[in-house]
Design an enzyme around this catalytic site. Sequence first.
Site, PDB file in Angstrom:
ATOM      1  N   LYS A  52       3.707   9.322  12.198  1.00 24.76           N
ATOM      2  CA  LYS A  52       2.652   9.557  13.222  1.00 24.76           C
ATOM      3  C   LYS A  52       3.006   9.641  14.609  1.00 24.76           C
ATOM      4  O   LYS A  52       2.264  10.348  15.298  1.00 24.76           O
ATOM      5  CB  LYS A  52       1.537   8.328  12.726  1.00 24.76           C
ATOM      6  CG  LYS A  52       0.821   8.432  11.364  1.00 24.76           C
ATOM      7  CD  LYS A  52      -0.073   7.465  10.953  1.00 24.76           C
ATOM      8  CE  LYS A  52      -0.559   7.465   9.607  1.00 24.76           C
ATOM      9  NZ  LYS A  52      -1.111   6.355   8.873  1.00 24.76           N
ATOM     10  N   GLN A  96      -2.119   0.340  10.362  1.00 26.49           N
ATOM     11  CA  GLN A  96      -1.961   0.935   9.072  1.00 26.49           C
ATOM     12  C   GLN A  96      -2.043  -0.178   7.805  1.00 26.49           C
ATOM     13  O   GLN A  96      -2.116  -1.165   7.884  1.00 26.49           O
ATOM     14  CB  GLN A  96      -0.419   1.104   9.256  1.00 26.49           C
ATOM     15  CG  GLN A  96       0.340   1.578   8.076  1.00 26.49           C
ATOM     16  CD  GLN A  96      -0.048   3.354   7.679  1.00 26.49           C
ATOM     17  OE1 GLN A  96      -0.369   3.921   8.765  1.00 26.49           O
ATOM     18  NE2 GLN A  96       0.117   3.703   6.575  1.00 26.49           N
ATOM     19  N   ASP A 119      -9.351   6.742  11.658  1.00 28.01           N
ATOM     20  CA  ASP A 119      -9.389   6.452  10.162  1.00 28.01           C
ATOM     21  C   ASP A 119     -10.693   6.862   9.625  1.00 28.01           C
ATOM     22  O   ASP A 119     -10.845   7.083   8.460  1.00 28.01           O
ATOM     23  CB  ASP A 119      -8.905   5.121   9.901  1.00 28.01           C
ATOM     24  CG  ASP A 119      -7.132   5.037   9.394  1.00 28.01           C
ATOM     25  OD1 ASP A 119      -6.913   5.987   9.054  1.00 28.01           O
ATOM     26  OD2 ASP A 119      -6.801   4.164   9.627  1.00 28.01           O
TER      27      ASP A 119
HETATM   28  N1  GUN Z   1      -2.180   3.522   4.255  1.00 25.32           N
HETATM   29  C1  GUN Z   1      -2.309   4.608   3.410  1.00 25.32           C
HETATM   30  N2  GUN Z   1      -3.210   5.543   3.952  1.00 25.32           N
HETATM   31  C2  GUN Z   1      -3.722   5.306   4.730  1.00 25.32           C
HETATM   32  C3  GUN Z   1      -4.610   5.840   5.971  1.00 25.32           C
HETATM   33  O1  GUN Z   1      -5.057   6.829   5.656  1.00 25.32           O
HETATM   34  N3  GUN Z   1      -4.717   4.937   7.263  1.00 25.32           N
HETATM   35  C4  GUN Z   1      -4.281   3.838   7.271  1.00 25.32           C
HETATM   36  N4  GUN Z   1      -4.848   3.037   8.428  1.00 25.32           N
HETATM   37  N5  GUN Z   1      -3.606   3.158   6.372  1.00 25.32           N
HETATM   38  C5  GUN Z   1      -3.249   4.021   5.359  1.00 25.32           C
END
Ligand code: GUN
Length: 292
Positions: A52, A96, A119
């Site tokens: 990311k 995350q 998100d």
């Molecule tokens: N863990 C797995 N997928 C995601 C996501 O799309 N966002 C976040 N914050 N954590 C994740």
Amino acid sequence: MGKLINGKEFADTLCKKIATEVTKLKDKNIKPGLAVVRVGEDPASTVYVNMKAKKTEEVGMHSVTKILDEKTSQEELLNIVEKLNQDESINGILVQLPLPEQINEDSVINAINPDKDVDGFHAINTGRLWSSIDSLVPCTPLGCKMLLLNELKDLTGKKAIIVGRSNIVGKPMAALLLAESCTVTIGHSKTKDLENEVKKSDIVVAAVGVPEMVKGSWIKPGATVIDVGINRIEKDGKKKLVGDVNFDEAEKVAGAITPVPGGVGPMTIACLLHNTLIATCRKNNLEIPKFF
Ligand code: GUN
């Protein structure tokens, strides 16, 4: 043989368009900023968070990564989220998941300023999505919707099934497909005769986290299959990445299908950058660019 839906190519094109918009913002002295917070050393989370940050910089955005100890308390994490809420250089905040067990995920998600919630997990954004009010939409379902629209152009009247009912994918995916006038079914572990429900569907989104659970024989001939699963398994003594759909079987029946890897995965990060750009434009009262 079904057509392969190239999510990697679509995501690369989307990232290029986002980078162009970021360049235009530079002329206005605006630089979108994304903060990603990771707590602990979960190996998959480490890979995702690094990816990311890399992609954020590639499109010209300001990237902040905060890595916290596994033992971080909820209060400490909430303090960090609050600092990022107040930080003018940050337009998007992502914590995350999963978080260590001493931290309540809902409390953290709902502490993020909804306008920075890239998100789209905050209860306000969930409510807005289900009420068809402009909102920040969860990245993976948004990416699936873009691939489906690109493939089928119009989803009106299609029968769609989502296998999996998570807050991250299954439920928001259902809201998005309903808004596209699909007839939507959410299948899950307690669904009676899931196979038959899938067989009736023109669109199948598999997001259940069980390797190769959806068999080729379940797929209606010509259906469009979107596989959200990323499962690391060992097959014939070799480590392999597989989806929630048995790809080798399903590609023989489907009209179009996403591979794993190279399907939905790259779309999730592209949509995160898309959401960060949208959050930045909203904050600065600028027109929201349309990419699909
Ligand atoms: N863990 C797995 N997928 C995601 C996501 O799309 N966002 C976040 N914050 N954590 C994740």
